[in-house]
Design a protein around this motif. Structure first.
Motif, PDB file in Angstrom:
ATOM      1  N   THR A   1      44.557  64.219 104.848  1.00  0.00           N
ATOM      2  CA  THR A   1      45.333  64.513 105.863  1.00  0.00           C
ATOM      3  C   THR A   1      46.205  63.353 106.405  1.00  0.00           C
ATOM      4  O   THR A   1      45.673  62.239 106.422  1.00  0.00           O
ATOM      5  CB  THR A   1      44.265  64.861 107.256  1.00  0.00           C
ATOM      6  OG1 THR A   1      43.377  65.788 106.715  1.00  0.00           O
ATOM      7  CG2 THR A   1      45.044  65.293 108.485  1.00  0.00           C
ATOM      8  N   PRO A   2      47.442  63.440 106.540  1.00  0.00           N
ATOM      9  CA  PRO A   2      48.381  62.499 107.058  1.00  0.00           C
ATOM     10  C   PRO A   2      47.818  61.848 108.340  1.00  0.00           C
ATOM     11  O   PRO A   2      47.389  62.550 109.213  1.00  0.00           O
ATOM     12  CB  PRO A   2      49.601  63.025 107.161  1.00  0.00           C
ATOM     13  CG  PRO A   2      49.584  64.425 106.115  1.00  0.00           C
ATOM     14  CD  PRO A   2      48.181  64.856 106.370  1.00  0.00           C
ATOM     15  N   PRO A   3      48.233  60.692 108.615  1.00  0.00           N
ATOM     16  CA  PRO A   3      47.821  59.919 109.962  1.00  0.00           C
ATOM     17  C   PRO A   3      48.617  60.530 110.927  1.00  0.00           C
ATOM     18  O   PRO A   3      49.975  61.019 111.031  1.00  0.00           O
ATOM     19  CB  PRO A   3      48.201  58.630 109.698  1.00  0.00           C
ATOM     20  CG  PRO A   3      48.463  58.344 108.347  1.00  0.00           C
ATOM     21  CD  PRO A   3      48.851  59.478 107.605  1.00  0.00           C
ATOM     22  N   SER A   4      48.306  60.490 112.126  1.00  0.00           N
ATOM     23  CA  SER A   4      48.918  61.111 113.498  1.00  0.00           C
ATOM     24  C   SER A   4      49.960  60.007 113.869  1.00  0.00           C
ATOM     25  O   SER A   4      49.730  58.760 113.675  1.00  0.00           O
ATOM     26  CB  SER A   4      48.040  61.392 114.503  1.00  0.00           C
ATOM     27  OG  SER A   4      46.980  62.279 114.144  1.00  0.00           O
ATOM     28  N   GLU A   5      50.978  60.632 114.530  1.00  0.00           N
ATOM     29  CA  GLU A   5      51.751  59.707 115.023  1.00  0.00           C
ATOM     30  C   GLU A   5      51.339  59.159 116.705  1.00  0.00           C
ATOM     31  O   GLU A   5      50.589  59.932 117.111  1.00  0.00           O
ATOM     32  CB  GLU A   5      53.150  60.170 115.550  1.00  0.00           C
ATOM     33  CG  GLU A   5      53.911  60.564 114.306  1.00  0.00           C
ATOM     34  CD  GLU A   5      54.483  59.438 113.431  1.00  0.00           C
ATOM     35  OE1 GLU A   5      54.555  58.256 113.912  1.00  0.00           O
ATOM     36  OE2 GLU A   5      54.521  59.539 112.028  1.00  0.00           O
ATOM     37  N   SER A   6      51.379  57.825 116.842  1.00  0.00           N
ATOM     38  CA  SER A   6      50.866  57.537 118.081  1.00  0.00           C
ATOM     39  C   SER A   6      51.718  57.879 119.270  1.00  0.00           C
ATOM     40  O   SER A   6      52.776  58.256 119.381  1.00  0.00           O
ATOM     41  CB  SER A   6      50.756  55.831 118.101  1.00  0.00           C
ATOM     42  OG  SER A   6      51.865  55.404 117.870  1.00  0.00           O
TER      43      SER A   6
END
Length: 66
Positions: free
Chosen positions: A61-66
């Motif tokens: 799962t790609p990381p989320s944007e902050s």
């Protein structure tokens, strides 16, 4: 956090996966498997997922944007 488990089941969908060779002294790799079941080795050669020997974990799962 996503928990991944190594398995000999080959990827059936596109995405990023961990892959490790079995019985070889080689570090695990993160590879992108495309929609038709191919990926590219770090040296640029492409290969069909079905021809690999090793274990897979994913898709990641790609990381989320902050």
């Amino acid at each position: 956090m996503q928990r991944l488990i190594w398995t000999s089941d080959k990827p059936t969908q596109a995405g990023w996966y961990w892959w490790r060779a079995t019985g070889e002294e080689m570090d695990p790799l993160i590879l992108f498997v495309d929609e038709v079941g191919y990926f590219q080795w770090p040296d640029g050669a492409s290969q069909e997922v079905g021809l690999t020997k090793g274990e897979w974990a994913g898709p990641l799962t790609p990381p989320s944007e902050s």
